[in-house]
Scaffold this motif. Structure first.
Motif, PDB file in Angstrom:
ATOM      1  N   ASP A  50     -27.767  -2.895  40.690  1.00  0.00           N
ATOM      2  CA  ASP A  50     -27.272  -3.094  39.318  1.00  0.00           C
ATOM      3  C   ASP A  50     -28.069  -4.248  38.713  1.00  0.00           C
ATOM      4  OD1 ASP A  50     -25.945  -3.227  36.954  1.00  0.00           O
ATOM      5  OD2 ASP A  50     -24.014  -3.886  37.781  1.00  0.00           O
ATOM      6  N   CYS A  53     -26.194  -7.603  36.301  1.00  0.00           N
ATOM      7  CA  CYS A  53     -24.807  -7.244  36.673  1.00  0.00           C
ATOM      8  C   CYS A  53     -23.783  -8.054  35.895  1.00  0.00           C
ATOM      9  CB  CYS A  53     -24.617  -7.444  38.166  1.00  0.00           C
ATOM     10  SG  CYS A  53     -24.756  -9.183  38.652  1.00  0.00           S
ATOM     11  N   GLY A  56     -19.990  -8.756  37.016  1.00  0.00           N
ATOM     12  CA  GLY A  56     -19.783  -7.885  38.170  1.00  0.00           C
ATOM     13  C   GLY A  56     -18.640  -6.895  38.025  1.00  0.00           C
ATOM     14  N   THR A  59     -20.127  -3.564  38.195  1.00  0.00           N
ATOM     15  CA  THR A  59     -20.738  -3.401  39.529  1.00  0.00           C
ATOM     16  C   THR A  59     -19.657  -3.005  40.533  1.00  0.00           C
ATOM     17  OG1 THR A  59     -21.957  -5.364  38.842  1.00  0.00           O
ATOM     18  CG2 THR A  59     -22.476  -4.481  41.007  1.00  0.00           C
ATOM     19  N   ALA A  71     -26.173  -6.534  43.555  1.00  0.00           N
ATOM     20  CA  ALA A  71     -25.979  -7.008  42.176  1.00  0.00           C
ATOM     21  C   ALA A  71     -27.060  -8.036  41.878  1.00  0.00           C
ATOM     22  CB  ALA A  71     -24.598  -7.643  42.056  1.00  0.00           C
ATOM     23  N   ILE A  90     -18.981  -5.916  46.671  1.00  0.00           N
ATOM     24  CA  ILE A  90     -20.427  -5.851  46.405  1.00  0.00           C
ATOM     25  C   ILE A  90     -21.166  -6.379  47.637  1.00  0.00           C
ATOM     26  CG2 ILE A  90     -22.288  -6.696  44.909  1.00  0.00           C
ATOM     27  CD1 ILE A  90     -20.133  -6.919  42.658  1.00  0.00           C
ATOM     28  N   PHE A  93     -25.985 -10.164  46.535  1.00  0.00           N
ATOM     29  CA  PHE A  93     -26.213 -10.753  45.210  1.00  0.00           C
ATOM     30  C   PHE A  93     -27.600 -11.380  45.191  1.00  0.00           C
ATOM     31  CE2 PHE A  93     -21.718 -10.627  45.963  1.00  0.00           C
ATOM     32  CZ  PHE A  93     -21.185 -10.251  44.743  1.00  0.00           C
TER      33      PHE A  93
END
Ligand SMILES: C[S@@+](CC[C@H](N)C(=O)[O-])C[C@H]1O[C@@H](n2cnc3c(N)ncnc32)[C@H](O)[C@@H]1O
Length: 267
Positions: A50, A53, A56, A59, A71, A90, A93
Motif C-alpha cells: 500500500d 498508506c 493505515g 491498509t 504499508a 499489517i 511498515f
C-alpha cells in the motif's frame, strides 16, 4: 507531466496531520473502499504493497485481500500512527518515497494506492517502476484526484493572487491512460467520478484541507504568509460561487485497475 513537488513539505504536513486525518477523510475512505471492492482475484493475493498508506485505516481492509501487506509512507508521523493503530494486522511498515522504492523487482502481486500518487514526481516514470515491482499477472490499483479537482479553490486564488500557484496541478484522464499504456499495463478499469462537497464558508474548506495534510507543496507557491487583503479577496471570489447547498468544492476522482500482462516481454 512532471510535478515540481517539495517532498520535505509533503512529508512534514502529512506527519502533522496524522492524529486528525481520519476525522475528516470521508471522501478518501469512500473512494478507497470502492477501489478495494473493484479488485479482481477473489481476495487471494500473496504480497501486497500500500503506497501512501497514511493512517493505515484502508491498509487494514487491504489485509483482508492479501496474506502479507506492506504499508509504505514517506511521512514518519503517518507511519507511526498506522503502526500503533493497525500493527496487529499489517505485516510491515516502510518509511520511503514512492519515487525511490526499496524493493527487488517482482516483489508483489498487488500494488494498491489511494489518494497518494498525485504527490509523486512523475506518474509515467512511477508506473514504469511499479510495473517492475509487480510479478507477471500482478495488479496495480490506484485512485488520484484528476483535472479540475478543486477548480473553485484554484480559480478563487487565481483571482486574489495571480502571481502564485495555490493548488497543486492534477492530471487529465487521457494523461493517466497514456502513462498506463506506455508502462505496459493492461487496463481492467479506468474511470472518473465527479463529486461535489459543500462548505459553510471558504475557511471551513481550507481548514479541512489542512487537517487532511493536503498542503500546497508546489514549487510555485508563495513562500510568504498570504496577506490579509489577499485572503479577503480569495474569500470574496469564492463567495461568488455559492449555491443553495453552500460553497462547492469539486473532486474529479480517477480510479484505475491494471494488470501486468502474464506474457510480458520485460519480465
Ligand atoms: C491523502 S493521504 C492518503 C492516505 C490513505 N491512502 C488514505 O486513502 O486515506 C496521502 C498519503 O500519501 C503519502 N505520500 C505522499 N507522497 C508520497 C510519496 N512520494 N511516497 C510515499 N508516500 C507518499 C503522504 O504522506 C500521505 O500519508
Amino acid at each position: 507531466m512532471t510535478n515540481a513537488i517539495d517532498k520535505k513539505i509533503v512529508a512534514q504536513s502529512f506527519s502533522r496531520a496524522a492524529d486528525h486525518y481520519d476525522d475528516v477523510a470521508h471522501l478518501q475512505r469512500e473512494v478507497g473502499a470502492e477501489l478495494l471492492a473493484l479488485l479482481p482475484g477473489n481476495r487471494h493475493y500473496r504480497r501486497a504493497l500500500d503506497i501512501g498508506c497514511g493512517t493505515g485505516q484502508l491498509t487494514r481492509h487491504l489485509c483482508e485481500y492479501a496474506a502479507h501487506v506492506t504499508a509504505l509512507d514517506m511521512a514518519p508521523g503517518m507511519l507511526d500512527f498506522a503502526r500503533i493503530h493497525h500493527g496487529d494486522v499489517i505485516a510491515d511498515f516502510i518509511c520511503a518515497d514512492a519515487d525511490a522504492l526499496p524493493f527487488a523487482p517482482a516483489s508483489f502481486d498487488l500494488v494498491f494506492s489511494n489518494f497518494a500518487l498525485q504527490w509523486c514526481a512523475s506518474l509515467p516514470g512511477l508506473l514504469q517502476r511499479l510495473h517492475t515491482q509487480l510479478q507477471a499477472g500482478g495488479i496495480l490499483a490506484f485512485s488520484i484526484p484528476g483535472e479540475n479537482t478543486l477548480w473553485e479553490l484554484k480559480q478563487s486564488w487565481q483571482q486574489a493572487d495571480p502571481s502564485h500557484v495555490h493548488v497543486n496541478p492534477f492530471l487529465t484522464l487521457k494523461e493517466v491512460e497514456a502513462a498506463i499504456v506506455a508502462a505496459g499495463f493492461e487496463i481492467l478499469h479506468l474511470g472518473q467520478d465527479r463529486r461535489t462537497l459543500y462548505y459553510a464558508n471558504a475557511r471551513a474548506l481550507t481548514s479541512e484541507l489542512k487537517t487532511l495534510g493536503a498542503h500546497n507543496a508546489n514549487n510555485g507557491r508563495s513562500t510568504h504568509l498570504t496577506g490579509k487583503q489577499r485572503v479577503a479577496a480569495f474569500i470574496t471570489a469564492y463567495e461568488t460561487l455559492r449555491t443553495a447547498e453552500g460553497l462547492p468544492a469539486s473532486w474529479n476522482i480517477i480510479s484505475v485497475i491494471v494488470r501486468k500482462p502474464v506474457l510480458d516481454r520485460s519480465s
